[in-house]
Write an enzyme that holds these catalytic residues in place. Sequence first.
Site, PDB file in Angstrom:
ATOM      1  N   GLN A  95      -8.224   7.674   4.248  1.00  0.00           N
ATOM      2  CA  GLN A  95      -7.514   6.557   4.888  1.00  0.00           C
ATOM      3  C   GLN A  95      -7.620   6.687   6.404  1.00  0.00           C
ATOM      4  O   GLN A  95      -7.211   5.781   7.131  1.00  0.00           O
ATOM      5  CB  GLN A  95      -6.043   6.581   4.482  1.00  0.00           C
ATOM      6  N   HIS A 108     -10.016   2.612   5.385  1.00  0.00           N
ATOM      7  CA  HIS A 108      -9.291   1.870   6.425  1.00  0.00           C
ATOM      8  C   HIS A 108     -10.107   1.715   7.703  1.00  0.00           C
ATOM      9  O   HIS A 108      -9.558   1.414   8.758  1.00  0.00           O
ATOM     10  CB  HIS A 108      -7.940   2.546   6.728  1.00  0.00           C
TER      11      HIS A 108
HETATM   12  C1  BJW Z   1       0.775  17.079   6.423  1.00  0.00           C
HETATM   13  C2  BJW Z   1       0.639  17.834   7.596  1.00  0.00           C
HETATM   14  C3  BJW Z   1      -0.132  19.011   7.527  1.00  0.00           C
HETATM   15  C4  BJW Z   1       1.871  16.106   8.039  1.00  0.00           C
HETATM   16  N1  BJW Z   1      -0.697  19.359   6.367  1.00  0.00           N
HETATM   17  N2  BJW Z   1       0.208  17.449   5.289  1.00  0.00           N
HETATM   18  C5  BJW Z   1       4.870  -4.465  -1.050  1.00  0.00           C
HETATM   19  C6  BJW Z   1       4.612  -3.620  -2.116  1.00  0.00           C
HETATM   20  C7  BJW Z   1       3.356  -3.023  -2.283  1.00  0.00           C
HETATM   21  C8  BJW Z   1       2.340  -3.271  -1.391  1.00  0.00           C
HETATM   22  C9  BJW Z   1       2.596  -4.104  -0.335  1.00  0.00           C
HETATM   23  C10 BJW Z   1       3.852  -4.700  -0.171  1.00  0.00           C
HETATM   24  N3  BJW Z   1       3.807  -5.469   0.956  1.00  0.00           N
HETATM   25  C11 BJW Z   1       2.565  -5.363   1.497  1.00  0.00           C
HETATM   26  C12 BJW Z   1       1.832  -4.547   0.719  1.00  0.00           C
HETATM   27  C13 BJW Z   1       0.414  -4.137   0.952  1.00  0.00           C
HETATM   28  C14 BJW Z   1       0.296  -3.233   2.171  1.00  0.00           C
HETATM   29  C15 BJW Z   1       1.236  -2.044   2.001  1.00  0.00           C
HETATM   30  O1  BJW Z   1       0.931  -1.068   1.343  1.00  0.00           O
HETATM   31  N4  BJW Z   1       2.398  -2.073   2.620  1.00  0.00           N
HETATM   32  C16 BJW Z   1       3.355  -0.980   2.448  1.00  0.00           C
HETATM   33  C17 BJW Z   1       3.756  -0.434   3.791  1.00  0.00           C
HETATM   34  C18 BJW Z   1       4.483  -1.483   1.609  1.00  0.00           C
HETATM   35  N5  BJW Z   1      -1.081  -2.780   2.195  1.00  0.00           N
HETATM   36  C19 BJW Z   1      -2.020  -3.491   2.789  1.00  0.00           C
HETATM   37  O2  BJW Z   1      -1.767  -4.524   3.410  1.00  0.00           O
HETATM   38  C20 BJW Z   1      -3.435  -3.000   2.636  1.00  0.00           C
HETATM   39  N6  BJW Z   1      -4.243  -4.056   2.124  1.00  0.00           N
HETATM   40  C21 BJW Z   1      -4.035  -4.580   0.916  1.00  0.00           C
HETATM   41  O3  BJW Z   1      -3.141  -4.199   0.171  1.00  0.00           O
HETATM   42  O4  BJW Z   1      -4.937  -5.556   0.579  1.00  0.00           O
HETATM   43  C22 BJW Z   1      -4.761  -6.238  -0.672  1.00  0.00           C
HETATM   44  C23 BJW Z   1      -5.308  -5.494  -1.850  1.00  0.00           C
HETATM   45  C24 BJW Z   1      -4.810  -5.745  -3.100  1.00  0.00           C
HETATM   46  C25 BJW Z   1      -5.309  -5.097  -4.208  1.00  0.00           C
HETATM   47  C26 BJW Z   1      -6.332  -4.175  -4.080  1.00  0.00           C
HETATM   48  C27 BJW Z   1      -6.827  -3.937  -2.844  1.00  0.00           C
HETATM   49  C28 BJW Z   1      -6.304  -4.580  -1.742  1.00  0.00           C
HETATM   50  C29 BJW Z   1      -4.018  -2.564   3.976  1.00  0.00           C
HETATM   51  C30 BJW Z   1      -3.355  -1.336   4.502  1.00  0.00           C
HETATM   52  C31 BJW Z   1      -3.878  -1.003   5.896  1.00  0.00           C
HETATM   53  C32 BJW Z   1      -3.244   0.250   6.469  1.00  0.00           C
HETATM   54  N7  BJW Z   1      -3.645   0.409   7.805  1.00  0.00           N
HETATM   55  C33 BJW Z   1      -3.198   1.576   8.562  1.00  0.00           C
HETATM   56  C34 BJW Z   1      -3.704   1.415  10.011  1.00  0.00           C
HETATM   57  C35 BJW Z   1      -5.233   1.622  10.011  1.00  0.00           C
HETATM   58  C36 BJW Z   1      -5.792   1.796  11.342  1.00  0.00           C
HETATM   59  C37 BJW Z   1      -5.103   2.841  12.195  1.00  0.00           C
HETATM   60  O5  BJW Z   1      -5.193   4.056  11.948  1.00  0.00           O
HETATM   61  O6  BJW Z   1      -4.497   2.403  13.162  1.00  0.00           O
HETATM   62  O7  BJW Z   1      -3.720   2.764   7.973  1.00  0.00           O
HETATM   63  S1  BJW Z   1      -1.427   1.834   8.492  1.00  0.00           S
HETATM   64  C38 BJW Z   1      -1.513   3.593   8.444  1.00  0.00           C
HETATM   65  O8  BJW Z   1      -0.953   4.044   7.177  1.00  0.00           O
HETATM   66  C39 BJW Z   1      -2.994   3.931   8.425  1.00  0.00           C
HETATM   67  C40 BJW Z   1      -3.033   5.023   7.401  1.00  0.00           C
HETATM   68  O9  BJW Z   1      -4.338   5.176   6.897  1.00  0.00           O
HETATM   69  C41 BJW Z   1      -2.027   4.570   6.382  1.00  0.00           C
HETATM   70  C42 BJW Z   1      -1.515   5.687   5.471  1.00  0.00           C
HETATM   71  O10 BJW Z   1      -0.810   6.643   6.212  1.00  0.00           O
HETATM   72  P1  BJW Z   1      -0.889   8.191   5.792  1.00  0.00           P
HETATM   73  O11 BJW Z   1      -2.249   8.689   5.991  1.00  0.00           O
HETATM   74  O12 BJW Z   1      -0.284   8.365   4.465  1.00  0.00           O
HETATM   75  O13 BJW Z   1       0.026   8.845   6.945  1.00  0.00           O
HETATM   76  P2  BJW Z   1       1.610   9.140   6.937  1.00  0.00           P
HETATM   77  O14 BJW Z   1       1.989   9.386   8.334  1.00  0.00           O
HETATM   78  O15 BJW Z   1       2.342   8.081   6.226  1.00  0.00           O
HETATM   79  O16 BJW Z   1       1.759  10.470   6.062  1.00  0.00           O
HETATM   80  C43 BJW Z   1       1.266  11.711   6.512  1.00  0.00           C
HETATM   81  C44 BJW Z   1       1.615  12.778   5.496  1.00  0.00           C
HETATM   82  O17 BJW Z   1       1.018  13.995   5.893  1.00  0.00           O
HETATM   83  C45 BJW Z   1       3.127  13.042   5.361  1.00  0.00           C
HETATM   84  O18 BJW Z   1       3.486  13.076   3.988  1.00  0.00           O
HETATM   85  C46 BJW Z   1       3.311  14.419   5.992  1.00  0.00           C
HETATM   86  O19 BJW Z   1       4.319  15.192   5.354  1.00  0.00           O
HETATM   87  C47 BJW Z   1       1.962  15.037   5.766  1.00  0.00           C
HETATM   88  N8  BJW Z   1       1.596  16.088   6.750  1.00  0.00           N
HETATM   89  N9  BJW Z   1       1.374  17.283   8.613  1.00  0.00           N
HETATM   90  C48 BJW Z   1      -0.473  18.622   5.282  1.00  0.00           C
HETATM   91  N10 BJW Z   1      -0.297  19.847   8.623  1.00  0.00           N
END
Ligand code: BJW
Length: 243
Positions: free
Chosen positions: A96, A114
């Site tokens: 991601q 992403h």
């Molecule tokens: C460690 C550590 C160490 C720390 N060692 N671990 C309602 C219900 C369900 C879904 C939706 C909803 N309303 C809207 C949606 C869909 C929406 C969504 O999911 N929203 C939710 C917030 C509810 N999703 C979308 O819109 C996506 N598109 C989509 O769904 O299209 C339709 C579709 C339908 C069907 C099939 C396919 C598609 C698009 C999502 C785009 C996300 N974009 C971002 C920004 C990208 C660019 C950028 O970087 O700026 O992506 S947001 C941000 O979050 C980024 C990341 O990739 C993403 C995930 O974050 P991640 O990697 O999990 O980071 P953290 O910070 O959350 O977690 C870090 C973890 O690491 C923690 O647990 C720590 O504990 C741990 N950690 N240090 C090991 N040393």
Amino acid sequence: MIGIASNTTILILTGAGISKESGLDTFRDRDGIWSRVSLEDVATPEGFRRDPERVHAFYNARRRSLISDGIAPNPAHAALARLERDWPGRIVVVTQNIDDLHERAGSRALIHMHGELLKIRCRHCNRPREWRADLDCAHVCPDCRRAGSLRPHVVWFGEMPLEMGRISEALSECGLFVSIGTSGHVYPAAGFVAEVRSHGRAHTLELNLERSEGAGLFHESRTGPASELVPAFVDELLHRQDA
Ligand code: BJW
């Protein structure tokens, strides 16, 4: 000990936590990116339409940081590259993350669902291209010559993640699914473990600093820093295969 055959396809999902120890911020931790900026402002198409210069400034700062001297892959990235090199079966890393630390560590079978911070694309001709400089609204697309049409090659909320066909295929084929350093808040990635389990044949494992909210969906959850957990997990897999 993980009981899987050496020809098993392994699908690894990575999130911001794997790059934290390389000096890049996560999103949802207390000191994470979303504690400083609003995701509606910088990570949605609506935010970009409202104030493109603000969005460019946000990604310009992150791009500069990514290519600065202090940022490098950590032992977790290196271990996944070693696994790809030495595992006899197929390895697919779905990240991601928009950083290039997996590539710098040597991973090649990699899907950036992403997008990529070191690429931009034109909203008209849609062609991604490498980009390491700052970007602003005055830039002209080198292909179609339109001004103000270039944007970061990243997937914002409400946009379709990239390569979902290849990802679905790997989710249905894999015999081991490993989620590393992701909070499991963002779909569709957050739904991958349930999709894998619906096929009924893969072992599922979470490696995270702490148990995520969805940890109960996995067969197994290990907690600790990725730089320690991932090399130990890769050693475990490769040594059991040697045995
Ligand atoms: C460690 C550590 C160490 C720390 N060692 N671990 C309602 C219900 C369900 C879904 C939706 C909803 N309303 C809207 C949606 C869909 C929406 C969504 O999911 N929203 C939710 C917030 C509810 N999703 C979308 O819109 C996506 N598109 C989509 O769904 O299209 C339709 C579709 C339908 C069907 C099939 C396919 C598609 C698009 C999502 C785009 C996300 N974009 C971002 C920004 C990208 C660019 C950028 O970087 O700026 O992506 S947001 C941000 O979050 C980024 C990341 O990739 C993403 C995930 O974050 P991640 O990697 O999990 O980071 P953290 O910070 O959350 O977690 C870090 C973890 O690491 C923690 O647990 C720590 O504990 C741990 N950690 N240090 C090991 N040393």
